[in-house]
Design an enzyme around this catalytic site. Sequence first.
Site, mmCIF file in Angstrom:
data_model
loop_
_atom_site.group_PDB
_atom_site.id
_atom_site.type_symbol
_atom_site.label_atom_id
_atom_site.label_comp_id
_atom_site.label_asym_id
_atom_site.label_seq_id
_atom_site.Cartn_x
_atom_site.Cartn_y
_atom_site.Cartn_z
ATOM 1 N N ASP A 149 -9.709 -3.923 -5.250
ATOM 2 C CA ASP A 149 -9.071 -3.116 -4.205
ATOM 3 C C ASP A 149 -9.760 -1.758 -4.092
ATOM 4 O O ASP A 149 -9.896 -1.030 -5.069
ATOM 5 C CB ASP A 149 -7.592 -2.925 -4.548
ATOM 6 C CG ASP A 149 -6.776 -2.444 -3.367
ATOM 7 O OD1 ASP A 149 -7.318 -1.725 -2.517
ATOM 8 O OD2 ASP A 149 -5.581 -2.774 -3.304
ATOM 9 N N HIS A 191 -7.892 -5.112 -1.245
ATOM 10 C CA HIS A 191 -6.680 -4.580 -0.634
ATOM 11 C C HIS A 191 -6.040 -5.530 0.377
ATOM 12 O O HIS A 191 -4.820 -5.646 0.445
ATOM 13 C CB HIS A 191 -7.008 -3.248 0.050
ATOM 14 C CG HIS A 191 -5.817 -2.390 0.305
ATOM 15 N ND1 HIS A 191 -5.077 -1.822 -0.705
ATOM 16 C CD2 HIS A 191 -5.228 -1.997 1.464
ATOM 17 C CE1 HIS A 191 -4.093 -1.095 -0.182
ATOM 18 N NE2 HIS A 191 -4.161 -1.200 1.132
ATOM 19 N N SER A 199 0.845 -1.188 0.000
ATOM 20 C CA SER A 199 0.000 0.000 0.000
ATOM 21 C C SER A 199 0.885 1.245 0.000
ATOM 22 O O SER A 199 1.653 1.451 -0.922
ATOM 23 C CB SER A 199 -0.955 -0.039 1.191
ATOM 24 O OG SER A 199 -1.983 0.890 1.043
#
Length: 717
Positions: free
Chosen positions: A654, A689, A569
């Site tokens: 995501d 995610h 991320s």
Amino acid sequence: MNKTKTYAVLAALFASACNNQHTMQHEPYQWPDVKAPVATVKPKDVGMFGDKRIDNYYWMADYFFKGPDSNAVVDYLKAENAYTDTMMAGTKTLRDKLFKEMKKRIKEEDESVPYFHNGYFYYTRTIAGKEYYLLCRKKQSLEAPEEILLDVNKMAEGHAYFDISNASISPDNKLLLYGVDTVSRRQYTLHIKDLVTGELKTDQVKDTDGSGEWANDSKTIYYVANNPVTLFSEKIMKHRLGSTTPDELVYEEKDKSNYIGISKTKSERFLFIYSSATMSSEIRYADANAADPVFQVFQPRMKDVLYDIEDQGNRFLVRTNKDARNFRLMETPLDQTGVAHWKDIVPAREDVLLEDVQGFKDFIALSERKNGLIQIHIINTTKHTEHYLDFGEPVYTAYPSVNPDYNSGKLRYGYTSLTTPSSTFDYDMETKQKTLLKEQVIVGGYNKQDYVTERLWATAQDGTRVPVSLVYKKGFKKDGKQPLLLYAYGSYGSSTNASFSSARLSLLDRGFCFAIAHVRGGEDMGRHWYEDGRQMKKKNTFTDFIDCAEFLIAQQYTSKEHLYINGGSAGGLLMGVVVNMRPDLWHGVVADVPFVDVVTTMLDERIPLTTNEFDEWGNPKNKDAYDYMKSYSPVDNVTPKAYPNLLVTTGLHDSQVQYFEPAKWVAKLRVNNTGKNVILLKTNMDFGHGGASGRFDYLKEIALTDAFFLALEGIKE
């Protein structure tokens, strides 16, 4: 953004082999001679301020935006997956082996430590072979019959992804509120189960963040309504059970840089609506026992001032950074909540960050961070005494656990370190006695004495000392020839704590050292650590990481030929920047769900969470911010050079970092890579995610990345 729990240990055969790992002869992995997919080029100028910034792969966002190239995007991602599968085919046996040994460490039939609340003991338990858990309770006694509230295994049948959020019991103990996400975009539908009949109520609420709070009448719920496109948390709504009228708007947030939420205090006297951006916050409160609670502002939002509150007796406890960079603890009367009435309990300290406050009837438990480590500070409010818990390890993590009982004199907390499995304790705040309730079971046995943990200090370019936490197996030689995996995150003020992972043992037992660089951008060393790694100081995060890597090489923990790095991320952004800045320094890189197209994403307010992030990265509609962000944005700074070996992962669904960012980055890297190292993209077509939702499935993702590192190191078993 945001975290993995596993269990641990290898068979003796692997342990003995890996003790002599440095003497083994490793043969380089032979990558298949196949051509990578070539992405179609469709130039689009996405620049501003007269800057011509050409994006050849902007079309890849069409699946997300439902554009004309939507099918082409899916076909391209599938082609990339097929290429990665082919390139990694020679590691299949190793991946299967890694997955099985990681899974074997997990106690399949397990149970969480029960906690007592409002007449019931609550806990979760798992069944052998099943991916999910059962949510259970027993009335008054642990000897009472078990009541299964949710069987998530049955609920998840037929879904590739399944997540339950916010399982919350009504005050009368008869109803269960929970959220369900089957897509992995963190967009939940709320359900209510009748625990007397076992039936689901017809009440359903869609497009929520998954959280919700019961009013004390057990007939009303408050929840956060999300925008269905941007996922922005926009409104606090009130839903009355069985009502056919539209839900009532309680609060609407107008500032799109703020996140909002609803909660109830531990004492259950107050409901809170909180609104918070990176640098300021505002809270509304109401009497939870009122027939129709009316919310009033606790203290209007102030520029660059954060605060959060708890109630205790006839006062509110206020944790705030007003005139206190590292936060301080203050108090104010229940009927005089404005800032003019706030008074110090624990003043500001330059060397201590106040992270969390837990209020009890007679005690306050503070989580503080000093020299990068968590301390738990207990204040006895009746005897006016205070003390700290002693943990006795050089690198560790401690944190308050589930503490629902306001009247309790015991604090439940969790503890772990790089060598200590996750443990749960009860701590008597009066007698200072610790009781170990459970330590994570490592099936097959695990001896922490076989591993060594260290904390070192690297010196950054500007002279700042940056902590580095390490763990390795005894026998690891500091001769510059050993493999080392360096991890970091470094954003949002999120500190990277040193915690145990049983899955990590698969690398440690094969000779790897694992290290965490506690770079600026987190709050590891205090609030200034965060402020020195955000917006126009963001580059400190990247240079800190490079300096930590060079320090480890200088200390002969590893060398360029054996140095591997990983981040996800915002940590994936870090990976993207450092491979542009120092492509020569890393032998292999895994960038998970990486935020790499910083400027384009932050210019597009249709993309989820963009407006919430301006305080973190800057708003590129401002030229200074645009220029600075462009100067480090990974996609914008790919140039012809020899890039290291790269495995990039993403998820089609995501919600935090859209799949097209890593896809565009990989396409541009391939065109510009002048070397022979591999660049792989793996898109999970079912998840988002956080990856897989099951307790075993995610191990396959770890096995893939571990196999990538091991293949590069020439380790085949």
